[in-house]
Design a protein around this motif. Structure first.
Motif, mmCIF file in Angstrom:
data_model
loop_
_atom_site.group_PDB
_atom_site.id
_atom_site.type_symbol
_atom_site.label_atom_id
_atom_site.label_comp_id
_atom_site.label_asym_id
_atom_site.label_seq_id
_atom_site.Cartn_x
_atom_site.Cartn_y
_atom_site.Cartn_z
ATOM 1 N N ARG A 290 0.843 -1.184 0.000
ATOM 2 C CA ARG A 290 0.000 0.000 0.000
ATOM 3 C C ARG A 290 0.885 1.243 0.000
ATOM 4 O O ARG A 290 1.789 1.371 0.814
ATOM 5 C CB ARG A 290 -0.877 0.014 1.234
ATOM 6 C CG ARG A 290 -1.758 1.231 1.214
ATOM 7 C CD ARG A 290 -2.712 1.255 2.351
ATOM 8 N NE ARG A 290 -3.694 2.270 2.041
ATOM 9 C CZ ARG A 290 -4.939 2.213 2.408
ATOM 10 N NH1 ARG A 290 -5.371 1.188 3.073
ATOM 11 N NH2 ARG A 290 -5.760 3.188 2.107
ATOM 12 N N ILE A 291 0.622 2.124 -0.949
ATOM 13 C CA ILE A 291 1.379 3.364 -0.994
ATOM 14 C C ILE A 291 0.611 4.369 -0.142
ATOM 15 O O ILE A 291 -0.586 4.571 -0.342
ATOM 16 C CB ILE A 291 1.502 3.889 -2.438
ATOM 17 C CG1 ILE A 291 1.939 2.742 -3.357
ATOM 18 C CG2 ILE A 291 2.461 5.058 -2.512
ATOM 19 C CD1 ILE A 291 1.669 2.989 -4.822
ATOM 20 N N VAL A 292 1.271 4.945 0.836
ATOM 21 C CA VAL A 292 0.578 5.865 1.740
ATOM 22 C C VAL A 292 0.902 7.302 1.334
ATOM 23 O O VAL A 292 2.070 7.658 1.154
ATOM 24 C CB VAL A 292 1.005 5.613 3.203
ATOM 25 C CG1 VAL A 292 0.278 6.571 4.142
ATOM 26 C CG2 VAL A 292 0.700 4.169 3.578
ATOM 27 N N TYR A 293 -0.136 8.088 1.154
ATOM 28 C CA TYR A 293 0.050 9.509 0.818
ATOM 29 C C TYR A 293 -0.264 10.338 2.043
ATOM 30 O O TYR A 293 -1.317 10.194 2.644
ATOM 31 C CB TYR A 293 -0.875 9.891 -0.343
ATOM 32 C CG TYR A 293 -0.629 9.049 -1.568
ATOM 33 C CD1 TYR A 293 0.437 9.327 -2.408
ATOM 34 C CD2 TYR A 293 -1.430 7.956 -1.852
ATOM 35 C CE1 TYR A 293 0.689 8.537 -3.521
ATOM 36 C CE2 TYR A 293 -1.187 7.163 -2.950
ATOM 37 C CZ TYR A 293 -0.127 7.458 -3.784
ATOM 38 O OH TYR A 293 0.109 6.663 -4.879
ATOM 39 N N MET B 218 -0.688 13.029 -3.851
ATOM 40 C CA MET B 218 -1.496 12.056 -4.598
ATOM 41 C C MET B 218 -1.251 12.167 -6.094
ATOM 42 O O MET B 218 -1.103 13.269 -6.615
ATOM 43 C CB MET B 218 -2.979 12.338 -4.360
ATOM 44 C CG MET B 218 -3.430 11.981 -2.979
ATOM 45 S SD MET B 218 -4.244 10.417 -3.053
ATOM 46 C CE MET B 218 -5.567 10.675 -1.932
ATOM 47 N N PRO B 219 -1.246 11.045 -6.804
ATOM 48 C CA PRO B 219 -1.097 11.129 -8.256
ATOM 49 C C PRO B 219 -2.363 11.702 -8.891
ATOM 50 O O PRO B 219 -3.440 11.641 -8.294
ATOM 51 C CB PRO B 219 -0.914 9.672 -8.667
ATOM 52 C CG PRO B 219 -1.578 8.886 -7.599
ATOM 53 C CD PRO B 219 -1.427 9.669 -6.333
ATOM 54 N N LEU B 220 -2.206 12.278 -10.074
ATOM 55 C CA LEU B 220 -3.372 12.857 -10.754
ATOM 56 C C LEU B 220 -4.278 11.760 -11.304
ATOM 57 O O LEU B 220 -5.441 11.974 -11.554
ATOM 58 C CB LEU B 220 -2.912 13.760 -11.898
ATOM 59 C CG LEU B 220 -2.291 15.074 -11.441
ATOM 60 C CD1 LEU B 220 -1.714 15.823 -12.622
ATOM 61 C CD2 LEU B 220 -3.295 15.942 -10.704
ATOM 62 N N MET B 221 -3.679 10.600 -11.544
ATOM 63 C CA MET B 221 -4.460 9.514 -12.122
ATOM 64 C C MET B 221 -4.466 8.318 -11.202
ATOM 65 O O MET B 221 -3.552 8.132 -10.414
ATOM 66 C CB MET B 221 -3.860 9.121 -13.463
ATOM 67 C CG MET B 221 -4.176 10.137 -14.538
ATOM 68 S SD MET B 221 -4.189 9.417 -16.145
ATOM 69 C CE MET B 221 -2.632 8.630 -16.269
ATOM 70 N N VAL B 222 -5.500 7.510 -11.358
ATOM 71 C CA VAL B 222 -5.584 6.263 -10.609
ATOM 72 C C VAL B 222 -4.449 5.342 -11.050
ATOM 73 O O VAL B 222 -4.132 5.279 -12.229
ATOM 74 C CB VAL B 222 -6.950 5.603 -10.892
ATOM 75 C CG1 VAL B 222 -7.009 4.207 -10.342
ATOM 76 C CG2 VAL B 222 -8.068 6.461 -10.339
ATOM 77 N N ILE B 223 -3.804 4.683 -10.089
ATOM 78 C CA ILE B 223 -2.781 3.709 -10.474
ATOM 79 C C ILE B 223 -3.495 2.374 -10.604
ATOM 80 O O ILE B 223 -4.032 1.869 -9.636
ATOM 81 C CB ILE B 223 -1.700 3.533 -9.382
ATOM 82 C CG1 ILE B 223 -1.687 4.728 -8.403
ATOM 83 C CG2 ILE B 223 -0.336 3.301 -9.966
ATOM 84 C CD1 ILE B 223 -1.015 4.393 -7.108
ATOM 85 N N TYR C 189 -9.844 5.761 -4.593
ATOM 86 C CA TYR C 189 -8.790 6.512 -5.279
ATOM 87 C C TYR C 189 -7.564 6.628 -4.364
ATOM 88 O O TYR C 189 -7.741 6.881 -3.178
ATOM 89 C CB TYR C 189 -9.330 7.910 -5.632
ATOM 90 C CG TYR C 189 -8.303 8.836 -6.200
ATOM 91 C CD1 TYR C 189 -7.981 8.789 -7.547
ATOM 92 C CD2 TYR C 189 -7.644 9.749 -5.378
ATOM 93 C CE1 TYR C 189 -7.021 9.626 -8.069
ATOM 94 C CE2 TYR C 189 -6.678 10.583 -5.905
ATOM 95 C CZ TYR C 189 -6.370 10.523 -7.242
ATOM 96 O OH TYR C 189 -5.414 11.345 -7.751
ATOM 97 N N PRO C 190 -6.341 6.485 -4.829
ATOM 98 C CA PRO C 190 -5.932 6.282 -6.216
ATOM 99 C C PRO C 190 -5.695 4.817 -6.592
ATOM 100 O O PRO C 190 -4.974 4.540 -7.527
ATOM 101 C CB PRO C 190 -4.612 7.051 -6.255
ATOM 102 C CG PRO C 190 -4.021 6.814 -4.901
ATOM 103 C CD PRO C 190 -5.167 6.684 -3.944
ATOM 104 N N TYR C 191 -6.303 3.891 -5.848
ATOM 105 C CA TYR C 191 -6.085 2.464 -6.145
ATOM 106 C C TYR C 191 -7.176 1.940 -7.064
ATOM 107 O O TYR C 191 -8.259 2.507 -7.150
ATOM 108 C CB TYR C 191 -6.073 1.649 -4.850
ATOM 109 C CG TYR C 191 -5.183 2.239 -3.797
ATOM 110 C CD1 TYR C 191 -3.798 2.205 -3.930
ATOM 111 C CD2 TYR C 191 -5.712 2.860 -2.675
ATOM 112 C CE1 TYR C 191 -2.972 2.762 -2.979
ATOM 113 C CE2 TYR C 191 -4.894 3.422 -1.707
ATOM 114 C CZ TYR C 191 -3.521 3.373 -1.866
ATOM 115 O OH TYR C 191 -2.716 3.929 -0.937
ATOM 116 N N SER C 192 -6.892 0.820 -7.727
ATOM 117 C CA SER C 192 -7.888 0.197 -8.589
ATOM 118 C C SER C 192 -7.587 -1.289 -8.720
ATOM 119 O O SER C 192 -6.438 -1.707 -8.640
ATOM 120 C CB SER C 192 -7.860 0.844 -9.977
ATOM 121 O OG SER C 192 -8.663 0.094 -10.859
#
Ligand SMILES: Cc1ncc(C[n+]2csc(CCOP(=O)(O)OP(=O)(O)O)c2C)c(N)n1
Ligand code: SF4
Ligand code: SF4
Ligand code: SF4
Ligand SMILES: [Mg+2]
Lengths: 98, 296
Positions: A8-11, A17-22, B60-63
């Motif tokens: 899990r990447i924790v922000y 946060m990235p602009l797009m969903v990863i 968001y931002p996971y999928s």
């Protein structure tokens, strides 16, 4: 199987946060196996290798490893569909060992 | 176990849905997505309005999907897909398949205006309605896809739903779009085959997919595939396709229909129904099946 699991990447802030969903498996950090009350156990001796359990797993948490079905208990939610659908009746739903 | 026998896989091996998603145990809608992506491959954009699938995918931002998703407003699945398709075409991309993926509430009720508009223009999209027969994501309210007799929180046992399910396939056929198909999560090979066929067709393509929901139907999670199969075998949800609004092909011919009671009795949402109610449902299913046979 282990290598596909994402951490899990924790922000810490919204700005990080990235602009797009990863995509590409980023939700695999969520180990849904913790939801399970009963666990499927496959008796490989009786298995017909029909692939039906793999086909109907909604997670999917059954993988084909060395031409046999293997349950990934990190994700299996214990719904029991695989056991219900198995034509050889070689999957039993056993009490979960906590 | 035969040591050197290979596993039989009747579906494409490629997996575009990963585990770790947030669907309930035994969710039919999740199986539907898995099968659709197996058929369409990675070059697919999904437009998903408010529905269970807007949650299942992950926060968001996971999928859990290896395809881009555009989360859109509840009533706009079809118009969003139309816009995404037009945008892609302006960049010279004519290859990517654009899919609107919505629940029954988002299709039969609130999204029907946008869907009808897209179908009338014959916009080049695939619209998939996964039907769990109620507004599940907000806690099981009735929709116009909820069948006669069913309990929901807005049709409680004393006032269970006394109107039939809306015939969405007939509505779509009246638009004379090139391709319409029904599918069930119990018959994934048929679903994948028809989805591949639809991918190669230009214009509006509509799928009505039967997706059992143990949470909303008060059924056992391990019965989800069985329920979907029974619904196909008793003609409660027959598998067929309609080309150009006219040519009807039944994909699974039934020599003998199973009684609907077997299907009804497995679900808590129908528990209050008497024998007479179930007989009425049987008559309705028989009449619908006879009409379908006559139309091909
Ligand atoms: C305009 C609008 N009205 C209401 C809602 C609340 N809402 C979110 S999901 C949902 C239910 C969706 O039902 P359905 O389309 O059948 O999908 P399901 O949840 O059953 O998968 C509702 C009512 C909303 N998000 N937007
Ligand atoms: S019990 Fe359900 S989630 Fe677990 S492996 Fe079987 S089908 Fe998959
Ligand atoms: S469904 Fe049963 S027989 Fe078929 S592959 Fe799975 S475990 Fe083996
Ligand atoms: S409520 Fe029903 S459709 Fe929604 S995630 Fe749960 S089982 Fe699936
Ligand atoms: Mg619904």
């Amino acid at each position: 199987m282990k290598e596909k699991k994402a951490k899990r990447i924790v922000y810490r802030s919204e700005r990080e946060m990235p602009l797009m969903v990863i995509s590409v498996g980023s939700q695999t950090h969520n180990l849904t196996g913790a939801w399970r009350n009963i666990r499927p156990e496959i008796d490989l001796e009786k298995c017909l290798k029909c692939g039906i359990c793999w086909k109907f797993c909604p997670e999917p948490a059954i993988e084909i490893v060395d031409e046999r079905p293997v349950v990934d208990y990190d994700y299996c939610k214990g719904c029991g569909i695989c056991a219900e659908e198995c034509p050889a009746k070689c999957i039993v739903m056993a009490e979960e060992r906590k | 176990m035969k040591k050197d026998k290979k596993m039989t896989l009747t579906l494409p091996a490629e997996e575009l849905m990963s585990p770790g998603h947030l669907a309930c145990q035994g969710c039919g809608a999740t199986l539907a997505m898995r099968y659709m992506l197996k058929a369409l491959g990675q070059r697919t954009v999904l437009c998903i309005p408010a529905c269970c699938w807007a949650v299942i995918d992950g926060p968001y931002p996971y999928s859990c999907l290896d395809a881009p998703i555009y989360h859109c407003a509840f009533e706009t699945a079809a118009s969003t897909a139309t816009g995404v398709k037009a945008g892609l075409e302006m960049t010279g991309d004519t290859e990517t398949t654009v899919v609107a993926w919505a629940g029954d509430g988002g299709t039969f009720d609130i999204g029907i205006q946008a869907l009808s508009g897209a179908a009338e223009r014959n916009d080049d999209i695939i619209y998939v309605c996964y039907d769990n027969e109620a507004y599940m994501n907000t806690g099981i309210q009735r929709s116009s896809a909820t069948p006669y007799g069913a309990w929901t929180t807005t049709t409680p046992v004393k006032h269970f739903k006394d109107r039939p399910k809306k015939d969405i396939v007939a509505i779509m056929a009246a638009h004379r779009i090139p391709y319409i198909a029904t599918a069930s999560v119990s018959h994934p090979e048929d679903f994948v085959k028809k989805m591949k066929k639809a991918k190669a067709i230009k214009g509006t393509r509509f799928f009505h997919v039967f997706a059992p929901c143990p949470t909303g139907w008060k059924s056992r999670p391990d019965d989800s595939v069985k329920l979907a199969r029974l619904a196909v075998q008793n003609a409660y949800f027959p598998l067929f396709e309609i080309e150009d609004g006219e040519k009807v092909t039944i994909n699974l011919k039934l020599k003998e229909k199973k009684p609907v009671a077997d299907y009804i009795r497995l679900q808590g949402r129908f528990r209050h129904l008497s024998e007479a109610h179930i007989a009425a449902i049987q008559d309705e299913v028989d009449a619908r099946w006879a009409r379908l046979l006559k139309s091909c």
